[in-house]
Structure formats: C-alpha cells, structure tokens
Design a protein around this motif. Sequence first.
Motif, mmCIF file in Angstrom:
data_model
loop_
_atom_site.group_PDB
_atom_site.id
_atom_site.type_symbol
_atom_site.label_atom_id
_atom_site.label_comp_id
_atom_site.label_asym_id
_atom_site.label_seq_id
_atom_site.Cartn_x
_atom_site.Cartn_y
_atom_site.Cartn_z
ATOM 1 N N PHE A 44 38.453 -29.194 -30.292
ATOM 2 C CA PHE A 44 39.434 -28.130 -30.478
ATOM 3 C C PHE A 44 38.783 -26.818 -30.097
ATOM 4 O O PHE A 44 37.546 -26.697 -30.083
ATOM 5 C CB PHE A 44 39.996 -28.099 -31.911
ATOM 6 N N ALA A 45 39.587 -25.841 -29.730
ATOM 7 C CA ALA A 45 39.094 -24.541 -29.262
ATOM 8 C C ALA A 45 39.522 -23.458 -30.242
ATOM 9 O O ALA A 45 40.626 -23.501 -30.796
ATOM 10 C CB ALA A 45 39.635 -24.244 -27.870
ATOM 11 N N GLU A 46 38.632 -22.485 -30.439
ATOM 12 C CA GLU A 46 38.893 -21.363 -31.322
ATOM 13 C C GLU A 46 38.561 -20.068 -30.599
ATOM 14 O O GLU A 46 37.524 -19.989 -29.929
ATOM 15 C CB GLU A 46 38.016 -21.448 -32.579
ATOM 16 N N PRO A 47 39.380 -19.016 -30.725
ATOM 17 C CA PRO A 47 39.018 -17.723 -30.116
ATOM 18 C C PRO A 47 37.690 -17.229 -30.686
ATOM 19 O O PRO A 47 37.381 -17.462 -31.854
ATOM 20 C CB PRO A 47 40.166 -16.795 -30.529
ATOM 21 N N SER A 48 36.913 -16.564 -29.838
ATOM 22 C CA SER A 48 35.608 -16.036 -30.260
ATOM 23 C C SER A 48 35.645 -14.526 -30.342
ATOM 24 O O SER A 48 36.234 -13.865 -29.489
ATOM 25 C CB SER A 48 34.528 -16.468 -29.254
ATOM 26 N N ASP A 49 35.014 -13.990 -31.383
ATOM 27 C CA ASP A 49 34.868 -12.536 -31.506
ATOM 28 C C ASP A 49 33.752 -12.014 -30.610
ATOM 29 O O ASP A 49 33.582 -10.808 -30.469
ATOM 30 C CB ASP A 49 34.546 -12.158 -32.958
ATOM 31 N N TYR A 50 32.962 -12.909 -30.027
ATOM 32 C CA TYR A 50 31.758 -12.508 -29.313
ATOM 33 C C TYR A 50 31.825 -12.798 -27.810
ATOM 34 O O TYR A 50 30.900 -12.475 -27.080
ATOM 35 C CB TYR A 50 30.534 -13.228 -29.906
ATOM 36 N N SER A 51 32.922 -13.401 -27.352
ATOM 37 C CA SER A 51 33.018 -13.795 -25.954
ATOM 38 C C SER A 51 34.483 -13.871 -25.539
ATOM 39 O O SER A 51 35.373 -14.077 -26.377
ATOM 40 C CB SER A 51 32.347 -15.159 -25.750
ATOM 41 N N ASP A 52 34.741 -13.718 -24.231
ATOM 42 C CA ASP A 52 36.091 -13.912 -23.710
ATOM 43 C C ASP A 52 36.477 -15.388 -23.747
ATOM 44 O O ASP A 52 37.656 -15.730 -23.774
ATOM 45 C CB ASP A 52 36.184 -13.417 -22.255
ATOM 46 N N GLN A 53 35.479 -16.235 -23.702
ATOM 47 C CA GLN A 53 35.714 -17.677 -23.710
ATOM 48 C C GLN A 53 35.826 -18.179 -25.155
ATOM 49 O O GLN A 53 35.097 -17.728 -26.029
ATOM 50 C CB GLN A 53 34.559 -18.401 -23.003
ATOM 51 N N PRO A 54 36.731 -19.122 -25.405
ATOM 52 C CA PRO A 54 36.842 -19.653 -26.771
ATOM 53 C C PRO A 54 35.633 -20.500 -27.140
ATOM 54 O O PRO A 54 34.914 -20.996 -26.269
ATOM 55 C CB PRO A 54 38.108 -20.517 -26.697
ATOM 56 N N TYR A 55 35.417 -20.647 -28.443
ATOM 57 C CA TYR A 55 34.419 -21.593 -28.923
ATOM 58 C C TYR A 55 35.034 -22.992 -28.843
ATOM 59 O O TYR A 55 36.171 -23.201 -29.248
ATOM 60 C CB TYR A 55 34.047 -21.294 -30.376
ATOM 61 N N ILE A 56 34.254 -23.935 -28.342
ATOM 62 C CA ILE A 56 34.675 -25.329 -28.291
ATOM 63 C C ILE A 56 33.890 -26.113 -29.332
ATOM 64 O O ILE A 56 32.666 -26.046 -29.375
ATOM 65 C CB ILE A 56 34.409 -25.934 -26.891
ATOM 66 N N TYR A 57 34.610 -26.818 -30.181
ATOM 67 C CA TYR A 57 33.962 -27.695 -31.162
ATOM 68 C C TYR A 57 34.395 -29.129 -30.860
ATOM 69 O O TYR A 57 35.592 -29.439 -30.896
ATOM 70 C CB TYR A 57 34.369 -27.314 -32.588
ATOM 71 N N THR A 58 33.446 -29.987 -30.543
ATOM 72 C CA THR A 58 33.774 -31.358 -30.152
ATOM 73 C C THR A 58 33.627 -32.333 -31.315
ATOM 74 O O THR A 58 32.913 -32.063 -32.285
ATOM 75 C CB THR A 58 32.850 -31.835 -29.008
ATOM 76 N N TYR A 99 24.689 -20.707 -31.749
ATOM 77 C CA TYR A 99 25.710 -21.472 -31.030
ATOM 78 C C TYR A 99 26.349 -20.585 -29.969
ATOM 79 O O TYR A 99 26.895 -19.535 -30.260
ATOM 80 C CB TYR A 99 26.759 -21.926 -32.045
ATOM 81 N N LYS A 100 26.239 -20.999 -28.732
ATOM 82 C CA LYS A 100 26.814 -20.315 -27.571
ATOM 83 C C LYS A 100 26.157 -18.953 -27.301
ATOM 84 O O LYS A 100 26.729 -18.099 -26.624
ATOM 85 C CB LYS A 100 28.330 -20.153 -27.713
ATOM 86 N N SER A 101 24.955 -18.718 -27.799
ATOM 87 C CA SER A 101 24.217 -17.497 -27.474
ATOM 88 C C SER A 101 23.132 -17.858 -26.467
ATOM 89 O O SER A 101 22.967 -19.026 -26.122
ATOM 90 C CB SER A 101 23.609 -16.865 -28.725
ATOM 91 N N ASP A 102 22.410 -16.851 -25.978
ATOM 92 C CA ASP A 102 21.359 -17.154 -25.002
ATOM 93 C C ASP A 102 20.104 -16.354 -25.322
ATOM 94 O O ASP A 102 20.104 -15.497 -26.204
ATOM 95 C CB ASP A 102 21.837 -16.882 -23.568
ATOM 96 N N MET A 103 19.039 -16.629 -24.580
ATOM 97 C CA MET A 103 17.727 -16.060 -24.913
ATOM 98 C C MET A 103 17.533 -14.640 -24.393
ATOM 99 O O MET A 103 16.443 -14.088 -24.529
ATOM 100 C CB MET A 103 16.606 -16.960 -24.397
ATOM 101 N N LEU A 104 18.584 -14.045 -23.815
ATOM 102 C CA LEU A 104 18.482 -12.652 -23.370
ATOM 103 C C LEU A 104 19.319 -11.729 -24.246
ATOM 104 O O LEU A 104 19.627 -10.597 -23.863
ATOM 105 C CB LEU A 104 18.920 -12.539 -21.899
#
Length: 256
Positions: free
Chosen positions: A158-172, A34-39
């Motif tokens: 709702f949005a949650e802070p992420s330990d892996y990104s500056d951007q929050p996690y969004i859960y719809t 979730y919210k990761s990429d192929m690189l």
Amino acid sequence: MAASAPVFIDVDGSNIAVRQIQGAAPGVVWLGGYKSDMLGTKAETLAAWTVSEGLAYLRHDYSGHGESGGEFADGTISRWLAESLTVFRRFSKGKQILVGSSMGAWIALRMVQELRKAGEARVAGLVLLAPAPDFTVELIEPMLTDAQRRDLEEKGFFAEPSDYSDQPYIYTRALIEDGRVNRVMTGPIDTHCPVHILQGLADPDVPSSHALKLASMLPADDVTLSLIPDGDHRLSRAEDLDMLKRAVGDMVRRAA
C-alpha cells in the motif's frame, strides 16, 4: 565539504554505494532511515565533524535508496541488515560507534545482535535518533485501515503520502512480514555498549512513547535518553545537529 564519489560493492546482486573517510578509531558508522540517503543533512554534518576530529567515518545507501541499485519495493529489514553488515565488515576496522536514524536505529540494534552472535564485539556505542525499531509491527500494523489491509492482500503493498518527498511511501507485504522476524523489542535488549537516544517530543512519525519503551528495555546504567521538546522526526535543525555531534563525541571519548 563536498562528498567524495562513492565506491560500489555487490551485495546479494545489488550495487551498494559506500562512502568512507579514513581516520582514527573509534570510527563512526551512519545508518539512515526508511527512504533516506547518505547525503542527508545529518549524515553530511557527521562527515564534516569526523574530518575535523580526525575520525574514520563510514556510510552507505541501502538497496533501492540514494545512489545504490535495486528496487525500493524489493527491500526488507533482513536485506538492508545484510547489506549493512557486509559494508561494516568490509570497510571498518577496530571499535565503531553506530549512529542510526529512525529505521537505521532498528538496523543498528540488529547489527549488534548479529555481530555478537558471530563473536565480533566491535560496536563500542550506539547513538539512536528518533529510533524506530520494530516500526512495522509496533507502529504500522496496529494502524492499518481495511483498505490498506486489502491492498496488502491483493496488490502486495500500500502507498502513503510522504511529508518528506513528492513520492509516496511504499509499504510491502514482504517488508511487514519480514519485520516480524527481525523484532528487537520483545524483551530486554543487551547491547553490551552504552546507548544514547535522541527523541523529539513533536515527532509526528515516531511517538516519544516508542523511544521511552525502547529505553525501558535497555540496561539502565548505560542509557541516556535526551528528549527535545520541540524536536520533530528529522532532528536536522542547527541545535539538533549540535546535540548529535555532542552525543557522538561523548561516545567516542568513552570508547577511546
């Protein structure tokens, strides 16, 4: 090893980025989280490893992720599953090993179900890292606060802070509702292939009890569960990556 430029295909109106390395079967297919990429580190490690082994390798970014088009907030398990199946069918041939990380493990298990339903028995093995099948139902919904439930009802997310990104996690709300119709941990899971689960015991995001529950639902004689005492959710340290390569290599040998 520098990654080659992606090719893009249209899947249901989203421009999906795909990277492919030609090689022998059984090939390796990467399915990110979730919210990761192929690189990411694990995906790139497998790219270099498959080249050294002469194996085919396939990966893509889900819509709203990485280099693919589309909005992240529009994503659901059903949508990302459909994209993954399209990429698999269009770019892979022969037997394949699916390697799913976190949410990618859920996508992998659903892919096996859908491919078997369609009479396509090409998945020869699964390697699942910090697997998070059914995470919306099993891990998110039970922990929702009153404020988060209110946000889902009123705002649709709702949005949650992420330990892996500056951007929050969004859960719809759409993601959570769609998760309920894609559940796999409702009873015995027949994958028709061997499964190797790698799970860190220091994972703050997906508890080891979730991996143990998943393992208990799989055919016991075809399941390997490797617990890593100090492993976190990323499983991206040198020793974790070595274990990943060994697990995938073992699956390749079993399928050859």
